[in-house]
Enzyme design. Structure first.
Site, PDB file in Angstrom:
ATOM      1  N   CYS A  86       2.539 -27.234 -11.011  1.00  0.00           N
ATOM      2  CA  CYS A  86       3.214 -25.951 -11.218  1.00  0.00           C
ATOM      3  C   CYS A  86       4.682 -26.283 -11.418  1.00  0.00           C
ATOM      4  CB  CYS A  86       3.026 -25.044 -10.009  1.00  0.00           C
ATOM      5  SG  CYS A  86       4.091 -23.577 -10.023  1.00  0.00           S
ATOM      6  N   ASP A 135       8.419 -19.330 -18.930  1.00  0.00           N
ATOM      7  CA  ASP A 135       7.682 -19.478 -17.673  1.00  0.00           C
ATOM      8  C   ASP A 135       7.629 -18.087 -17.052  1.00  0.00           C
ATOM      9  OD1 ASP A 135       6.508 -20.806 -15.358  1.00  0.00           O
ATOM     10  OD2 ASP A 135       8.413 -20.482 -14.346  1.00  0.00           O
ATOM     11  N   SER A 136       6.843 -17.952 -15.991  1.00  0.00           N
ATOM     12  CA  SER A 136       6.814 -16.680 -15.265  1.00  0.00           C
ATOM     13  C   SER A 136       8.141 -16.423 -14.546  1.00  0.00           C
ATOM     14  CB  SER A 136       5.680 -16.709 -14.243  1.00  0.00           C
ATOM     15  OG  SER A 136       5.875 -17.801 -13.366  1.00  0.00           O
ATOM     16  N   CYS A 147       4.940 -23.714 -18.134  1.00  0.00           N
ATOM     17  CA  CYS A 147       4.227 -23.055 -17.041  1.00  0.00           C
ATOM     18  C   CYS A 147       2.792 -23.554 -17.106  1.00  0.00           C
ATOM     19  CB  CYS A 147       4.285 -21.545 -17.271  1.00  0.00           C
ATOM     20  SG  CYS A 147       3.338 -20.574 -16.098  1.00  0.00           S
ATOM     21  N   ASN A 148       2.320 -24.184 -16.038  1.00  0.00           N
ATOM     22  CA  ASN A 148       0.944 -24.679 -16.037  1.00  0.00           C
ATOM     23  C   ASN A 148      -0.047 -23.531 -16.131  1.00  0.00           C
ATOM     24  OD1 ASN A 148       2.578 -26.834 -14.484  1.00  0.00           O
ATOM     25  ND2 ASN A 148       0.672 -27.858 -15.006  1.00  0.00           N
ATOM     26  N   HIS A 208       7.300 -24.742 -10.883  1.00  0.00           N
ATOM     27  CA  HIS A 208       8.241 -24.361  -9.822  1.00  0.00           C
ATOM     28  C   HIS A 208       8.435 -25.487  -8.801  1.00  0.00           C
ATOM     29  CE1 HIS A 208       7.814 -20.205 -11.215  1.00  0.00           C
ATOM     30  NE2 HIS A 208       8.775 -19.858 -10.372  1.00  0.00           N
ATOM     31  N   GLU A 243      11.367 -18.691  -5.995  1.00  0.00           N
ATOM     32  CA  GLU A 243      12.067 -17.648  -6.770  1.00  0.00           C
ATOM     33  C   GLU A 243      13.232 -17.064  -5.977  1.00  0.00           C
ATOM     34  OE1 GLU A 243      11.733 -16.045  -9.914  1.00  0.00           O
ATOM     35  OE2 GLU A 243      10.592 -17.839 -10.425  1.00  0.00           O
TER      36      GLU A 243
HETATM   37  N1  DGL Z   1       5.514 -21.950 -12.850  1.00  0.00           N
HETATM   38  C1  DGL Z   1       4.180 -21.600 -13.032  1.00  0.00           C
HETATM   39  C2  DGL Z   1       3.247 -22.747 -13.241  1.00  0.00           C
HETATM   40  O1  DGL Z   1       3.667 -23.781 -13.685  1.00  0.00           O
HETATM   41  C3  DGL Z   1       3.542 -20.414 -12.442  1.00  0.00           C
HETATM   42  C4  DGL Z   1       3.998 -19.784 -11.205  1.00  0.00           C
HETATM   43  C5  DGL Z   1       3.386 -18.441 -11.051  1.00  0.00           C
HETATM   44  O2  DGL Z   1       3.922 -17.519 -11.660  1.00  0.00           O
HETATM   45  O3  DGL Z   1       2.372 -18.311 -10.353  1.00  0.00           O
HETATM   46  O4  DGL Z   1       2.073 -22.651 -12.996  1.00  0.00           O
END
Ligand code: DGL
Length: 274
Positions: free
Chosen positions: A187, A13-14, A76-77, A189, A155
Site C-alpha cells: 500500500c 491515489d486515494s 495506489c495498490n 501509504h 492521512e
Molecule cells: N494507498 C492505497 C494503496 O496503495 C490505498 C489506501 C486506501 O485508500 O485504502 O493501496
C-alpha cells in the site's frame, strides 16, 4: 490524443499514499512536471467494492488526461488491483504505470522462506495479487495483514503515535513469531511509517518500499516513448484533492520535503468530477 515530452506526469491515489511514489519521481526525474490527484474525499479505497474504485479511477484518469498528462501513474495498490487492467483497455493509447505488491523481490531475497505482506482488503482480493503470488511466490510462505485503520492514521499525519504503533504491532508481531525476514509494503501509504515498522521488526528484517522501482519504471516508459522531459530546470507539481486542500498543503513539507498549492476538486457522483 497527442502527447508531448513537456507534458506532465499524472499521478493519483486515494490520498497521500501516492506521494511516496511522487517523492521517488522527484528524486529521480526532477525535470518532470507532475499533476498529483489525491481522492481524499473517498478515502479509504481499501474496503470499497472493486466496481466503485474502478469508477473513481476512470474519472480521475480522464481528469488527468484533460490536463495533458503524458503518462498515468496509478500510485495506489488498491486502484491498481481494481482498475489497472480496465484502464489499459479503456484508454489503449495511454501509458499506465501501476503498483503490485513486491512479492517477486521478497521471494528472491528471503532466507527463512517466510514473508509478510501488508496491503488493503481490496488489494488482497484482486486478481492482480493472486497472479503475483502464483507467478512469484515460488514456495515462499506469505503472511498477510490489512492493517485496519492505518491508512486513516497516516492521512492524519500520525506517523509515529501510539495508535499507529498498535496497528503495526498487531500486524507484525504474529508474523515475526512465524519467522518472517522480509516485509512487503503493498500500500503506497505505508512507506511513510517505515521508521516505525523498522523499529518493530528490527534491523534484520528487510522492508521493501516499491516506490523507487516504480519511479524507475516510469522513467523507462517515458524514455522508450520519447516522452522524457528535455527541460533543464526543475518541474513543478500541481496538487488536486477532493478533500481538504489546507490539510494536504500542511502535510506536503512532511511527506515530500517540498511545499505546494493544492486545489479542491468536487465530485458530481461516483463517475464524474465537476
Ligand atoms: N494507498 C492505497 C494503496 O496503495 C490505498 C489506501 C486506501 O485508500 O485504502 O493501496
Amino acid at each position: 490524443m497527442a502527447f508531448h515530452s513537456h507534458f506532465p506526469i499524472g499521478i493519483f491515489d486515494s490520498g497521500v499514499g501516492g506521494i511516496s511514489v511522487l517523492r521517488a519521481i522527484r528524486d529521480q526525474m526532477p525535470e518532470e512536471s507532475v499533476i498529483y490527484f489525491g481522492d481524499q474525499g473517498h478515502i479509504p479505497y481499501g474496503p470499497r467494492p472493486m466496481e466503485q474504485i474502478r469508477n473513481f479511477s476512470e474519472a480521475i484518469t480522464k481528469f488527468l488526461l484533460e490536463r495533458n498528462a503524458k503518462i498515468i501513474g496509478v500510485a495506489c495498490n488498491t486502484a491498481s488491483a481494481a482498475a489497472l487492467k480496465y484502464l489499459r483497455e479503456k484508454f489503449p493509447n495511454v501509458q499506465f504505470v501501476g503498483m503490485e505488491p513486491a512479492v517477486k523481490p521478497a521471494a528472491e531475497h528471503t532466507q527463512t522462506g517466510k514473508v509478510g505482506v501488508l496491503a488493503t482488503p481490496a488489494t488482497f482480493q484482486g486478481a492482480l495479487y493472486a497472479s503475483v503470488v502464483e507467478r512469484f511466490a515460488n514456495g515462499v510462505e506469505l503472511f498477510q495483514n490489512t492493517c485496519p485503520g492505518l491508512v486513516q492514521q497516516i492521512e492524519q499525519g500520525n506517523l509515529s503515535g501510539g495508535e499507529t504503533r498498535q496497528i503495526l504491532e498487531d500486524a507484525l508481531v504474529p508474523m515475526l513469531e512465524k519467522n518472517i525476514d522480509t516485509v512487503v509494503l503493498g500500500c503506497t501509504h505505508y512507506p511513510f511509517v517505515i521508521p516505525l515498522i523498522q523499529k518493530i521488526v528490527g534491523a534484520n528484517v528487510r522492508v521493501i518500499d516499491p516506490a523507487p522501482a516504480v519511479a524507475k519504471q516510469t522513467g523507462r516508459l517515458l524514455e522508450a516513448s520519447g516522452m522524457k522531459s528535455m527541460s533543464e530546470s526543475r518541474g513543478g507539481v500541481d496538487f488536486y484533492t477532493s478533500g481538504d486542500p489546507a490539510a494536504l498543503e500542511s502535510m506536503l513539507p512532511v511527506l515530500l520535503d517540498e511545499g505546494g498549492e493544492v486545489e479542491r476538486v468536487e465530485w458530481l457522483d461516483d463517475t464524474r468530477i465537476k
